[in-house]
Every structure is written in structure tokens, then in C-alpha cells.
Design an enzyme around this catalytic site. Structure first.
Site, mmCIF file in Angstrom:
data_model
loop_
_atom_site.group_PDB
_atom_site.id
_atom_site.type_symbol
_atom_site.label_atom_id
_atom_site.label_comp_id
_atom_site.label_asym_id
_atom_site.label_seq_id
_atom_site.Cartn_x
_atom_site.Cartn_y
_atom_site.Cartn_z
ATOM 1 N N ALA A 30 0.839 -1.192 0.000
ATOM 2 C CA ALA A 30 0.000 0.000 0.000
ATOM 3 C C ALA A 30 0.877 1.246 0.000
ATOM 4 O O ALA A 30 2.076 1.184 0.264
ATOM 5 C CB ALA A 30 -0.911 -0.011 1.226
ATOM 6 N N GLY A 65 0.045 -5.256 0.762
ATOM 7 C CA GLY A 65 -1.192 -5.287 -0.005
ATOM 8 C C GLY A 65 -1.028 -5.930 -1.363
ATOM 9 O O GLY A 65 -1.978 -6.522 -1.901
ATOM 10 N N GLU A 103 -1.269 -9.554 -0.776
ATOM 11 C CA GLU A 103 -2.667 -9.877 -0.476
ATOM 12 C C GLU A 103 -3.528 -9.829 -1.733
ATOM 13 O O GLU A 103 -4.479 -10.607 -1.869
ATOM 14 C CB GLU A 103 -3.196 -8.923 0.593
ATOM 15 N N GLU A 150 4.179 -5.741 7.295
ATOM 16 C CA GLU A 150 3.459 -4.723 8.074
ATOM 17 C C GLU A 150 3.911 -4.629 9.524
ATOM 18 O O GLU A 150 3.943 -3.538 10.103
ATOM 19 C CB GLU A 150 1.948 -4.998 8.023
#
Length: 258
Positions: A65, A109, A112, A132
Site C-alpha cells: 500500500a 497489499g 494480499e 506490516e
């Protein structure tokens, strides 16, 4: 300014490219919202059967992200993550078959996003990680839930707790990806697989995806009942009659998706 998400269609296959190469295809809100729109658009198009997602360039599929956006979101971070999680869930709940063609980094992200897809093909230079916890955060786009379902609890805890990056070969050994190919062969192999899948009965493909995704949450006997319910619908479809007849007549079937 170039588009940050590029959509291209070839017959029954759609190709989505995250096009933010200078930022390693980091997933900002503009990209997430555009993906949301594209997923809805393609879901309505009966002629599209398979969707391939990749990243521009050779360095990254999607390197997580956009950290600056997370910082700026402040107390609204959870709401932003919730919206983004809903977008990724559209892949899992879609009637289409999603293939992630992973080139380079798939972190946070980006990892994911790949995990949300049905099948993952990676180039030899691909790298995977959920870093993260190194930022004092945690995965929020499904990482703590989908990863254990793919590779088991122990390996998931290793990846998430350590935040370490693993290679494509390690990801293959873990069961995170289904295929490792040479860097120059990635899109060709993804295209071949997409075309092969798109030639199969679309009505049956949708039923198989539902049965697999829903059945994994059930006890085996309940899962078998679910499979039988889906089979009953598929076996009575026009596609099933056409497929059987084409096999007996030694010709290519012409499926209608019903």
C-alpha cells in the site's frame, strides 16, 4: 498523465495492469478505486471468463500500500482498510477466474492482492512478503485470514511475525503460488493458462469456484452436499449437454454459459 490501471480485453480474457512502475506499483487509493470499478464492469460482461492481473515493468507486481496515504488517513485508517478489503473480496466472490501474474515484488497489499486471486504464477525474480509488523501495523487486506488457508498456520505466522521476504521458489514450496517460470515467459504462460481455462464450460467454472471457496469453510459432509447441489445445477445445464455431445462427436464444444 498515464493511467495507473490499464484494462485490455482479448476475447474471453481481460488483462489488468497496475501501471505505477516508478513507485513499484504501490497500491494508492486511486488504483484501489479503479480496480473496484473494473471488477464491477467485468463481472457484468458474460463474454469475459478469465481475468489476469499483473504489474507494469519487471521490478514489482505491487509493492504494498501507499504508506503516505496510510499516514495521512490518521484515525480513519481502519475505514480506509475496510473499503480496500471489500474491493479485494470482490475477486474471491466474483464468478470470473482470476490469475495473478507476479513479476518482482509482491509485498503487503500487493501480496494480499495476489492471494485473493484463484491462481498465482510468478517469475523467478518474484519476492513475497507481509512486512506490516515492521511498521508496527498488521496485514489488513485479508493476509491473516487468507494466507493460513493457503499455506497453513505455521508458515503464515512465520511470514507475518517476521515480516521477512521470501523468494519465488520458497513461495512455491510453501504452496503460496502454483507455478514459477522464467521472467521472460511470465505473461506468455499466464496467457496460455488463461486461454486454456476460458475454453472450458463457463457455467461449470462458476460452480467449481463457488464449491471450492464455500466448501473449504465447511465440514467434509456439508462440503460434499454443497458439491452435489452445484453438480445438480451443472449437469442440467445446456453447457453440459453440449460438452457431452461434442465429446461423442469428436468436435470442439460451443459453450453458452448456461
Amino acid at each position: 498523465m498515464s493511467e495507473e490501471v490499464i484494462l485490455r480485453k482479448e476475447g474471453a480474457v481481460a488483462y489488468i495492469t497496475i501501471n505505477r512502475e516508478k513507485s513499484l506499483n504501490a497500491l494508492n487509493q486511486n488504483i484501489i478505486m479503479r480496480l473496484d470499478q473494473i471488477f464491477d464492469e467485468l463481472e457484468r460482461e458474460d463474454e469475459i471468463i478469465v481475468i489476469v492481473i499483473t504489474g507494469a515493468g519487471k521490478k514489482a507486481f505491487a509493492a504494498g500500500a501507499d504508506i503516505l496515504e496510510i499516514k495521512d488517513a490518521g484515525k480513519n485508517r481502519s475505514e480506509m482498510i475496510r473499503r480496500n478489503q471489500e474491493v479485494f473480496s470482490k475477486i474471491r466472490n466474483s464468478s470470473k477466474i482470476f490469475i495473478a501474474a507476479i513479476n518482482g515484488y509482491a509485498l503487503g497489499g500487493g501480496c494480499e492482492l495476489a492471494m485473493a486471486c484463484d491462481i498465482r504464477i510468478a517469475s523467478e525474480n518474484a519476492r513475497f512478503g507481509l512486512p506490516e509488523t515492521r511498521l508496527g501495523l498488521m496485514p489488513g487486506y485479508g493476509g491473516t485470514q487468507i494466507l493460513p488457508r493457503l499455506i497453513g498456520m505455521g508458515r503464515s505466522k512465520y511470514m507475518i511475525f517476521s515480516g521477512e521476504t521470501i523468494t519465488a521458489n520458497q513461495a512455491y514450496q510453501f504452496g503460496l503460488i502454483e507455478m514459477v517460470v522464467k521472467e521472460e515467459d511470465l505473461m506468455n504462460e499466464a496467457q496460455k493458462l488463461a486461454n486454456r481455462i476460458s475454453q472450458n464450460g463457463p457455467f461449470a467454472l462458476k460452480a467449481c469456484k463457488r464449491a471450492i471457496n464455500q466448501g473449504i469453510e465447511l465440514k467434509i459432509d456439508d462440503g460434499l452436499r454443497l458439491e452435489l447441489e452445484e453438480y445438480d445445477r451443472v449437469s442440467k445445464s445446456e453447457d453440459a449437454e453440449e460438452g457431452i455431445l461434442a465429446f461423442l462427436e469428436k468436435r470442439k464444444p460451443f459453450f453458452k454459459g448456461k
